[in-house]
Design a protein around this motif. Structure first.
Motif, PDB file in Angstrom:
ATOM      1  N   LEU A   1       0.837  -1.207   0.000  1.00  0.00           N
ATOM      2  CA  LEU A   1       0.000   0.000   0.000  1.00  0.00           C
ATOM      3  C   LEU A   1       0.871   1.255   0.000  1.00  0.00           C
ATOM      4  CD1 LEU A   1      -2.806  -1.137   2.479  1.00  0.00           C
ATOM      5  CD2 LEU A   1      -3.050  -0.748   0.013  1.00  0.00           C
ATOM      6  N   GLU A   2       1.951   1.234   0.791  1.00  0.00           N
ATOM      7  CA  GLU A   2       2.870   2.389   0.815  1.00  0.00           C
ATOM      8  C   GLU A   2       3.467   2.605  -0.575  1.00  0.00           C
ATOM      9  OE1 GLU A   2       3.395   4.627   2.997  1.00  0.00           O
ATOM     10  OE2 GLU A   2       2.681   3.766   4.883  1.00  0.00           O
ATOM     11  N   LYS A   3       3.830   1.518  -1.236  1.00  0.00           N
ATOM     12  CA  LYS A   3       4.437   1.657  -2.568  1.00  0.00           C
ATOM     13  C   LYS A   3       3.408   2.157  -3.575  1.00  0.00           C
ATOM     14  CE  LYS A   3       7.908   1.685  -5.222  1.00  0.00           C
ATOM     15  NZ  LYS A   3       8.957   0.707  -5.468  1.00  0.00           N
ATOM     16  N   ALA A   4       2.188   1.651  -3.471  1.00  0.00           N
ATOM     17  CA  ALA A   4       1.120   2.120  -4.376  1.00  0.00           C
ATOM     18  C   ALA A   4       0.934   3.623  -4.208  1.00  0.00           C
ATOM     19  CB  ALA A   4      -0.181   1.376  -4.084  1.00  0.00           C
ATOM     20  N   LYS A   5       0.873   4.070  -2.955  1.00  0.00           N
ATOM     21  CA  LYS A   5       0.707   5.509  -2.682  1.00  0.00           C
ATOM     22  C   LYS A   5       1.847   6.300  -3.314  1.00  0.00           C
ATOM     23  CE  LYS A   5       1.851   7.655   1.218  1.00  0.00           C
ATOM     24  NZ  LYS A   5       1.928   8.020   2.629  1.00  0.00           N
ATOM     25  N   PHE A   6       3.063   5.828  -3.133  1.00  0.00           N
ATOM     26  CA  PHE A   6       4.243   6.518  -3.678  1.00  0.00           C
ATOM     27  C   PHE A   6       4.127   6.661  -5.206  1.00  0.00           C
ATOM     28  CE2 PHE A   6       8.480   6.183  -5.582  1.00  0.00           C
ATOM     29  CZ  PHE A   6       9.105   7.266  -4.998  1.00  0.00           C
ATOM     30  N   ILE A   7       3.783   5.572  -5.863  1.00  0.00           N
ATOM     31  CA  ILE A   7       3.703   5.586  -7.348  1.00  0.00           C
ATOM     32  C   ILE A   7       2.542   6.475  -7.808  1.00  0.00           C
ATOM     33  CG2 ILE A   7       3.245   4.127  -9.386  1.00  0.00           C
ATOM     34  CD1 ILE A   7       6.033   3.658  -8.323  1.00  0.00           C
ATOM     35  N   ILE A   8       1.399   6.375  -7.134  1.00  0.00           N
ATOM     36  CA  ILE A   8       0.217   7.171  -7.528  1.00  0.00           C
ATOM     37  C   ILE A   8       0.564   8.664  -7.515  1.00  0.00           C
ATOM     38  CG2 ILE A   8      -2.102   7.922  -6.785  1.00  0.00           C
ATOM     39  CD1 ILE A   8      -2.502   4.987  -5.731  1.00  0.00           C
ATOM     40  N   TYR A   9       1.239   9.105  -6.453  1.00  0.00           N
ATOM     41  CA  TYR A   9       1.517  10.544  -6.346  1.00  0.00           C
ATOM     42  C   TYR A   9       2.733  10.944  -7.176  1.00  0.00           C
ATOM     43  CZ  TYR A   9      -2.310  10.409  -3.136  1.00  0.00           C
ATOM     44  OH  TYR A   9      -3.562  10.208  -2.612  1.00  0.00           O
ATOM     45  N   LYS A  10       3.743  10.095  -7.241  1.00  0.00           N
ATOM     46  CA  LYS A  10       4.929  10.425  -8.039  1.00  0.00           C
ATOM     47  C   LYS A  10       4.553  10.670  -9.503  1.00  0.00           C
ATOM     48  CE  LYS A  10       9.547   9.053  -9.325  1.00  0.00           C
ATOM     49  NZ  LYS A  10      10.531   7.989  -9.456  1.00  0.00           N
ATOM     50  N   TYR A  11       3.669   9.819 -10.036  1.00  0.00           N
ATOM     51  CA  TYR A  11       3.302   9.915 -11.455  1.00  0.00           C
ATOM     52  C   TYR A  11       1.961  10.616 -11.658  1.00  0.00           C
ATOM     53  CZ  TYR A  11       7.322   6.978 -12.188  1.00  0.00           C
ATOM     54  OH  TYR A  11       8.619   6.493 -12.199  1.00  0.00           O
ATOM     55  N   ASP A  12       1.429  11.213 -10.624  1.00  0.00           N
ATOM     56  CA  ASP A  12       0.206  12.009 -10.722  1.00  0.00           C
ATOM     57  C   ASP A  12      -0.912  11.214 -11.414  1.00  0.00           C
ATOM     58  OD1 ASP A  12      -1.079  14.306 -10.120  1.00  0.00           O
ATOM     59  OD2 ASP A  12      -0.277  15.508 -11.771  1.00  0.00           O
ATOM     60  N   LEU A  13      -1.060   9.954 -11.023  1.00  0.00           N
ATOM     61  CA  LEU A  13      -1.933   9.036 -11.768  1.00  0.00           C
ATOM     62  C   LEU A  13      -3.407   9.409 -11.676  1.00  0.00           C
ATOM     63  CD1 LEU A  13      -0.280   5.542 -11.115  1.00  0.00           C
ATOM     64  CD2 LEU A  13      -0.065   7.048 -13.112  1.00  0.00           C
ATOM     65  N   ILE A  14      -3.827  10.007 -10.560  1.00  0.00           N
ATOM     66  CA  ILE A  14      -5.261  10.276 -10.409  1.00  0.00           C
ATOM     67  C   ILE A  14      -5.722  11.297 -11.444  1.00  0.00           C
ATOM     68  CG2 ILE A  14      -7.043  11.172  -8.821  1.00  0.00           C
ATOM     69  CD1 ILE A  14      -5.313   9.892  -6.561  1.00  0.00           C
ATOM     70  N   LYS A  15      -4.836  12.222 -11.810  1.00  0.00           N
ATOM     71  CA  LYS A  15      -5.196  13.197 -12.854  1.00  0.00           C
ATOM     72  C   LYS A  15      -5.234  12.550 -14.228  1.00  0.00           C
ATOM     73  CE  LYS A  15      -3.996  17.791 -11.251  1.00  0.00           C
ATOM     74  NZ  LYS A  15      -2.646  17.986 -10.705  1.00  0.00           N
ATOM     75  N   LYS A  16      -4.365  11.554 -14.453  1.00  0.00           N
ATOM     76  CA  LYS A  16      -4.195  10.991 -15.797  1.00  0.00           C
ATOM     77  C   LYS A  16      -5.197   9.900 -16.146  1.00  0.00           C
ATOM     78  CE  LYS A  16       0.795  11.522 -16.169  1.00  0.00           C
ATOM     79  NZ  LYS A  16       1.917  10.990 -15.396  1.00  0.00           N
ATOM     80  N   THR A  17      -5.583   9.099 -15.144  1.00  0.00           N
ATOM     81  CA  THR A  17      -6.285   7.855 -15.452  1.00  0.00           C
ATOM     82  C   THR A  17      -7.144   7.435 -14.255  1.00  0.00           C
ATOM     83  OG1 THR A  17      -5.888   5.613 -16.326  1.00  0.00           O
ATOM     84  CG2 THR A  17      -4.315   6.400 -14.689  1.00  0.00           C
ATOM     85  N   ASN A  18      -7.785   6.274 -14.331  1.00  0.00           N
ATOM     86  CA  ASN A  18      -8.537   5.738 -13.188  1.00  0.00           C
ATOM     87  C   ASN A  18      -7.587   4.899 -12.335  1.00  0.00           C
ATOM     88  OD1 ASN A  18     -11.411   6.471 -14.033  1.00  0.00           O
ATOM     89  ND2 ASN A  18     -10.582   5.483 -15.859  1.00  0.00           N
TER      90      ASN A  18
END
Ligand SMILES: C[S@@+](CC[C@H](N)C(=O)[O-])C[C@H]1O[C@@H](n2cnc3c(N)ncnc32)[C@H](O)[C@@H]1O
Ligand SMILES: Nc1nc2[nH]cc(C(=O)O)c2c(=O)[nH]1
Ligand code: SF4
Ligand SMILES: [Mg+2]
Length: 222
Positions: A160-177
């Motif tokens: 979960l910590e790694k998922a959080k890191f990747i989600i925010y590092k790559y700004d995924l919520i803005k880009k995709t689902n």
């Protein structure tokens, strides 16, 4: 081009944005990864029984079901040379909506030329529990749109910590689902919800594999 198809069936989609809706599934044999938790390892074995199908027979089967959501999965569906031919044919039928479950290791750039209105990728980002994280192709994030999904199948707090890191590092919520899904039975979903609350993970969707709740988790063809 002949494809090795190990399963084809109609069910409700248990995963992704169309979870709960009818979908027709095509499961291809073989995978280039070996995730610790894989629930379809049987489909990746060299001696698995398969049906040889070509683009036309796959399309005919899909149309014969009358079901408009299509899920291509496996194994790893994008491993085959010539899979673009199938994606192109399916993209030309605007009655169909096609989801492709892919493991994050296959370069998605080569599919950029295919009309993507009715074709959607669900790309897994494989977390530490899978033992496959080193295989992830991070360039893929630049080819994903709001029509696609990144899924984090999580089995531990470290995941979960790694998922959080990747989600925010790559700004995924803005880009995709963005979806988080438990490795089935391996993590308490209450802990995932608590983690989402503690980290203000707005825009992230938690999803459990619905078909494993409806049927026996090991059941095939559903
Ligand atoms: C079997 S894979 C096939 C497609 C592709 N190889 C991939 O990994 O995305 C389909 C989906 O099932 C998920 N999956 C496999 N085993 C699982 C398990 N034990 N619990 C939860 N999800 C699982 C994968 O992470 C992937 O999102
Ligand atoms: N019902 C059902 N929905 C699914 N969505 C994605 C699946 C997969 O194995 O990729 C799957 C599956 O195996 N069954
Ligand atoms: S990539 Fe997908 S099919 Fe391959 S081992 Fe991992 S979960 Fe299973
Ligand atoms: Mg499955």
């Amino acid at each position: 081009m002949e494809y090795k198809v190990v399963e084809r069936f109609v069910s409700i989609n248990g995963e992704g944005r169309l979870a709960g809706q009818l979908a027709v599934f095509i499961r291809f044999a073989g995978c280039n990864l070996n995730c610790s938790y894989c629930d379809t390892q049987w489909a990746n074995k060299g001696l698995v029984t398969y049906e040889s199908m070509n683009v036309e027979s796959i399309y005919e089967y899909i149309k014969s079901t009358g079901v408009r959501n299509v899920t291509l999965t496996g194994g790893e569906p994008l491993l085959r040379d010539g899979i673009s031919d199938l994606l192109k044919l399916l993209s030309e039928d605007h009655e169909l909506f096609v989801e492709i479950e892919t493991n994050g290791s296959i370069n998605l750039k080569k599919f950029s030329a295919i009309s993507r209105n009715t074709i959607s990728f669900t790309m897994d980002y494989k977390l530490p529990t899978s033992n496959m994280e080193s295989e992830m192709n991070l360039d893929n994030f630049s080819y994903l749109t709001k029509n696609d999904t990144v899924k984090f199948v999580s089995g531990s707090m470290e995941d979960l910590e790694k998922a959080k890191f990747i989600i925010y590092k790559y700004d995924l919520i803005k880009k995709t689902n963005v979806y988080i899904s438990p490795v089935f039975g391996q993590i308490d979903m209450k802990d995932i919800v608590q983690f989402m609350m503690d980290n203000h993970m707005n825009g992230v969707t938690l999803q459990v594999q619905l078909h494993k709740v409806i049927w026996e988790p090991e059941k095939r063809g559903v």
